[in-house]
Design a protein around this motif. Structure first.
Motif, short mmCIF file in Angstrom:
data_model
loop_
_atom_site.label_atom_id
_atom_site.label_comp_id
_atom_site.label_asym_id
_atom_site.label_seq_id
_atom_site.Cartn_x
_atom_site.Cartn_y
_atom_site.Cartn_z
N VAL A 198 0.83 -1.20 0.00
CA VAL A 198 0.00 0.00 0.00
C VAL A 198 0.87 1.26 0.00
O VAL A 198 0.59 2.22 -0.71
CB VAL A 198 -0.93 0.00 1.23
CG1 VAL A 198 -1.68 1.33 1.35
CG2 VAL A 198 -1.91 -1.16 1.16
N ASN A 199 1.91 1.26 0.82
CA ASN A 199 2.71 2.46 1.02
C ASN A 199 4.20 2.14 0.94
O ASN A 199 4.83 2.33 -0.09
CB ASN A 199 2.33 3.10 2.36
CG ASN A 199 3.07 4.39 2.63
OD1 ASN A 199 3.79 4.89 1.78
ND2 ASN A 199 2.90 4.94 3.82
N GLN A 200 4.76 1.60 2.03
CA GLN A 200 6.18 1.33 2.08
C GLN A 200 6.44 -0.16 2.28
O GLN A 200 5.62 -0.88 2.84
CB GLN A 200 6.83 2.11 3.22
CG GLN A 200 6.79 3.62 3.03
CD GLN A 200 7.45 4.34 4.19
OE1 GLN A 200 7.36 3.93 5.34
NE2 GLN A 200 8.13 5.44 3.89
N ARG A 201 7.63 -0.58 1.82
CA ARG A 201 8.08 -1.94 2.06
C ARG A 201 9.56 -1.91 2.39
O ARG A 201 10.27 -0.96 2.00
CB ARG A 201 7.82 -2.83 0.85
CG ARG A 201 8.69 -2.53 -0.37
CD ARG A 201 8.37 -3.45 -1.52
NE ARG A 201 9.24 -3.28 -2.67
CZ ARG A 201 10.35 -3.98 -2.89
NH1 ARG A 201 10.74 -4.91 -2.03
NH2 ARG A 201 11.09 -3.77 -3.97
N PRO A 202 10.08 -2.91 3.09
CA PRO A 202 11.50 -2.93 3.42
C PRO A 202 12.33 -3.51 2.29
O PRO A 202 11.93 -4.47 1.62
CB PRO A 202 11.54 -3.84 4.66
CG PRO A 202 10.40 -4.78 4.47
CD PRO A 202 9.33 -4.00 3.75
N VAL A 203 13.50 -2.93 2.08
CA VAL A 203 14.45 -3.43 1.08
C VAL A 203 15.82 -3.51 1.74
O VAL A 203 16.25 -2.59 2.44
CB VAL A 203 14.50 -2.50 -0.15
CG1 VAL A 203 15.62 -2.91 -1.09
CG2 VAL A 203 13.17 -2.52 -0.90
N GLN A 204 16.49 -4.64 1.52
CA GLN A 204 17.82 -4.83 2.08
C GLN A 204 18.85 -4.11 1.21
O GLN A 204 19.00 -4.39 0.03
CB GLN A 204 18.15 -6.32 2.15
CG GLN A 204 19.53 -6.62 2.71
CD GLN A 204 19.66 -6.27 4.18
OE1 GLN A 204 18.84 -6.72 5.00
NE2 GLN A 204 20.66 -5.47 4.51
N GLY A 205 19.57 -3.17 1.80
CA GLY A 205 20.64 -2.47 1.12
C GLY A 205 21.98 -2.83 1.70
O GLY A 205 22.09 -3.65 2.62
N THR A 206 23.04 -2.26 1.17
CA THR A 206 24.39 -2.57 1.65
C THR A 206 24.61 -2.08 3.08
O THR A 206 25.47 -2.61 3.79
CB THR A 206 25.44 -1.93 0.73
OG1 THR A 206 25.19 -0.51 0.65
CG2 THR A 206 25.36 -2.53 -0.67
N ARG A 207 23.82 -1.11 3.51
CA ARG A 207 23.96 -0.56 4.86
C ARG A 207 22.78 -0.93 5.76
O ARG A 207 22.56 -0.29 6.79
CB ARG A 207 24.12 0.96 4.80
CG ARG A 207 25.36 1.40 4.03
CD ARG A 207 25.51 2.90 4.04
NE ARG A 207 26.69 3.34 3.31
CZ ARG A 207 27.05 4.62 3.17
NH1 ARG A 207 26.31 5.58 3.70
NH2 ARG A 207 28.14 4.93 2.48
#
Length: 237
Positions: A198-207
């Motif tokens: 709907v709005n936001q989702r988590p994404v795995q980044g390098t940090r």
């Protein structure tokens, strides 16, 4: 319209659905509704019974086309889908919030979550039926509606591309921090559903984990008539 829903839901690869949601923020649920169910739901748009309001998008700058919000009681198939899908999505929603550092957790039962919405003054049902004709489109947007927002929702295509309409693709965009937006077209046939953020989702980044904002819309319909039902799990103020 009274066929049980457990068969198509049970037949879906829910591990694959969860993986797709984690990787891209959306997942396809193919063949969720039969052609007969799709046609019956789309046929409701012609009347006013069972709806609480009608919105003409152009009047509000939302695009072109229109939609109607269902009133209580919801159509049986919409109510059963909403109730049956919610507990399957709750573990994903709670895991996402934990990953993003958000304190909100969702109860296992949809009725308990709706009670939470109602206590906050979010009393109006949000499932809706959308209708597009030639030249119509839906601008990119988010269906938030109040303080209490369930982070996943569903859109089910009720019309058949190439037969009932041309164009009118379901479009998702995501905005990553300090990057340009990325767009994706979801391939839907009649009876297919897409579940998406709907709005936001988590994404795995390098940090570590960061939040990606998503929006959805519909590209311009070139010909014909396109109907969609939207299932949003929170109620509105």
């Amino acid at each position: 319209m009274n066929a049980p829903l457990h068969a198509p839901l049970a037949a879906l690869d829910w591990t694959g659905v969860e993986t797709a949601l984690d990787v891209q923020g959306w997942a396809l649920l193919p063949g969720l509704l039969s052609p007969a169910d799709c046609e019956a739901l789309a046929g409701l748009y012609a009347g006013d019974a069972g709806f609480r309001s009608r919105v003409v998008m152009e009047r509000h700058g939302f695009g072109r086309g229109e939609y109607k919000y269902f009133a209580h009681p919801l159509p049986d198939i919409v109510a059963r889908l909403r109730t049956a899908l919610y507990p399957l999505l709750v573990p994903i929603a709670n895991r996402w919030n934990a990953a993003m550092g958000l304190d909100v957790r969702y109860p296992a039962d949809h009725a308990d979550f709706i009670a939470r919405c109602h206590q906050a003054g979010q009393l109006r049902p949000t499932p809706l039926l959308l209708q597009y004709g030639a030249g119509d489109y839906n601008c990119l947007h988010q269906d938030l509606y109040g303080e209490h927002v369930f982070p996943l929702q569903l859109a089910i295509l009720l019309s058949e591309p190439g037969r009932d309409f041309d164009g009118g693709e379901f479009v998702l965009t995501e905005q990553r921090p300090r990057m340009q937006s990325r767009a994706e077209v979801v391939p839907l046939r009649q009876g297919d559903a897409v579940v998406f953020a709907v709005n936001q989702r988590p994404v795995q980044g390098t940090r570590g984990i960061y939040r990606v904002a998503m929006r959805h819309g519909v590209s311009r319909v070139r010909a014909g008539t396109r109907h969609t039902v939207g299932i949003i799990f929170h109620d509105a103020q």
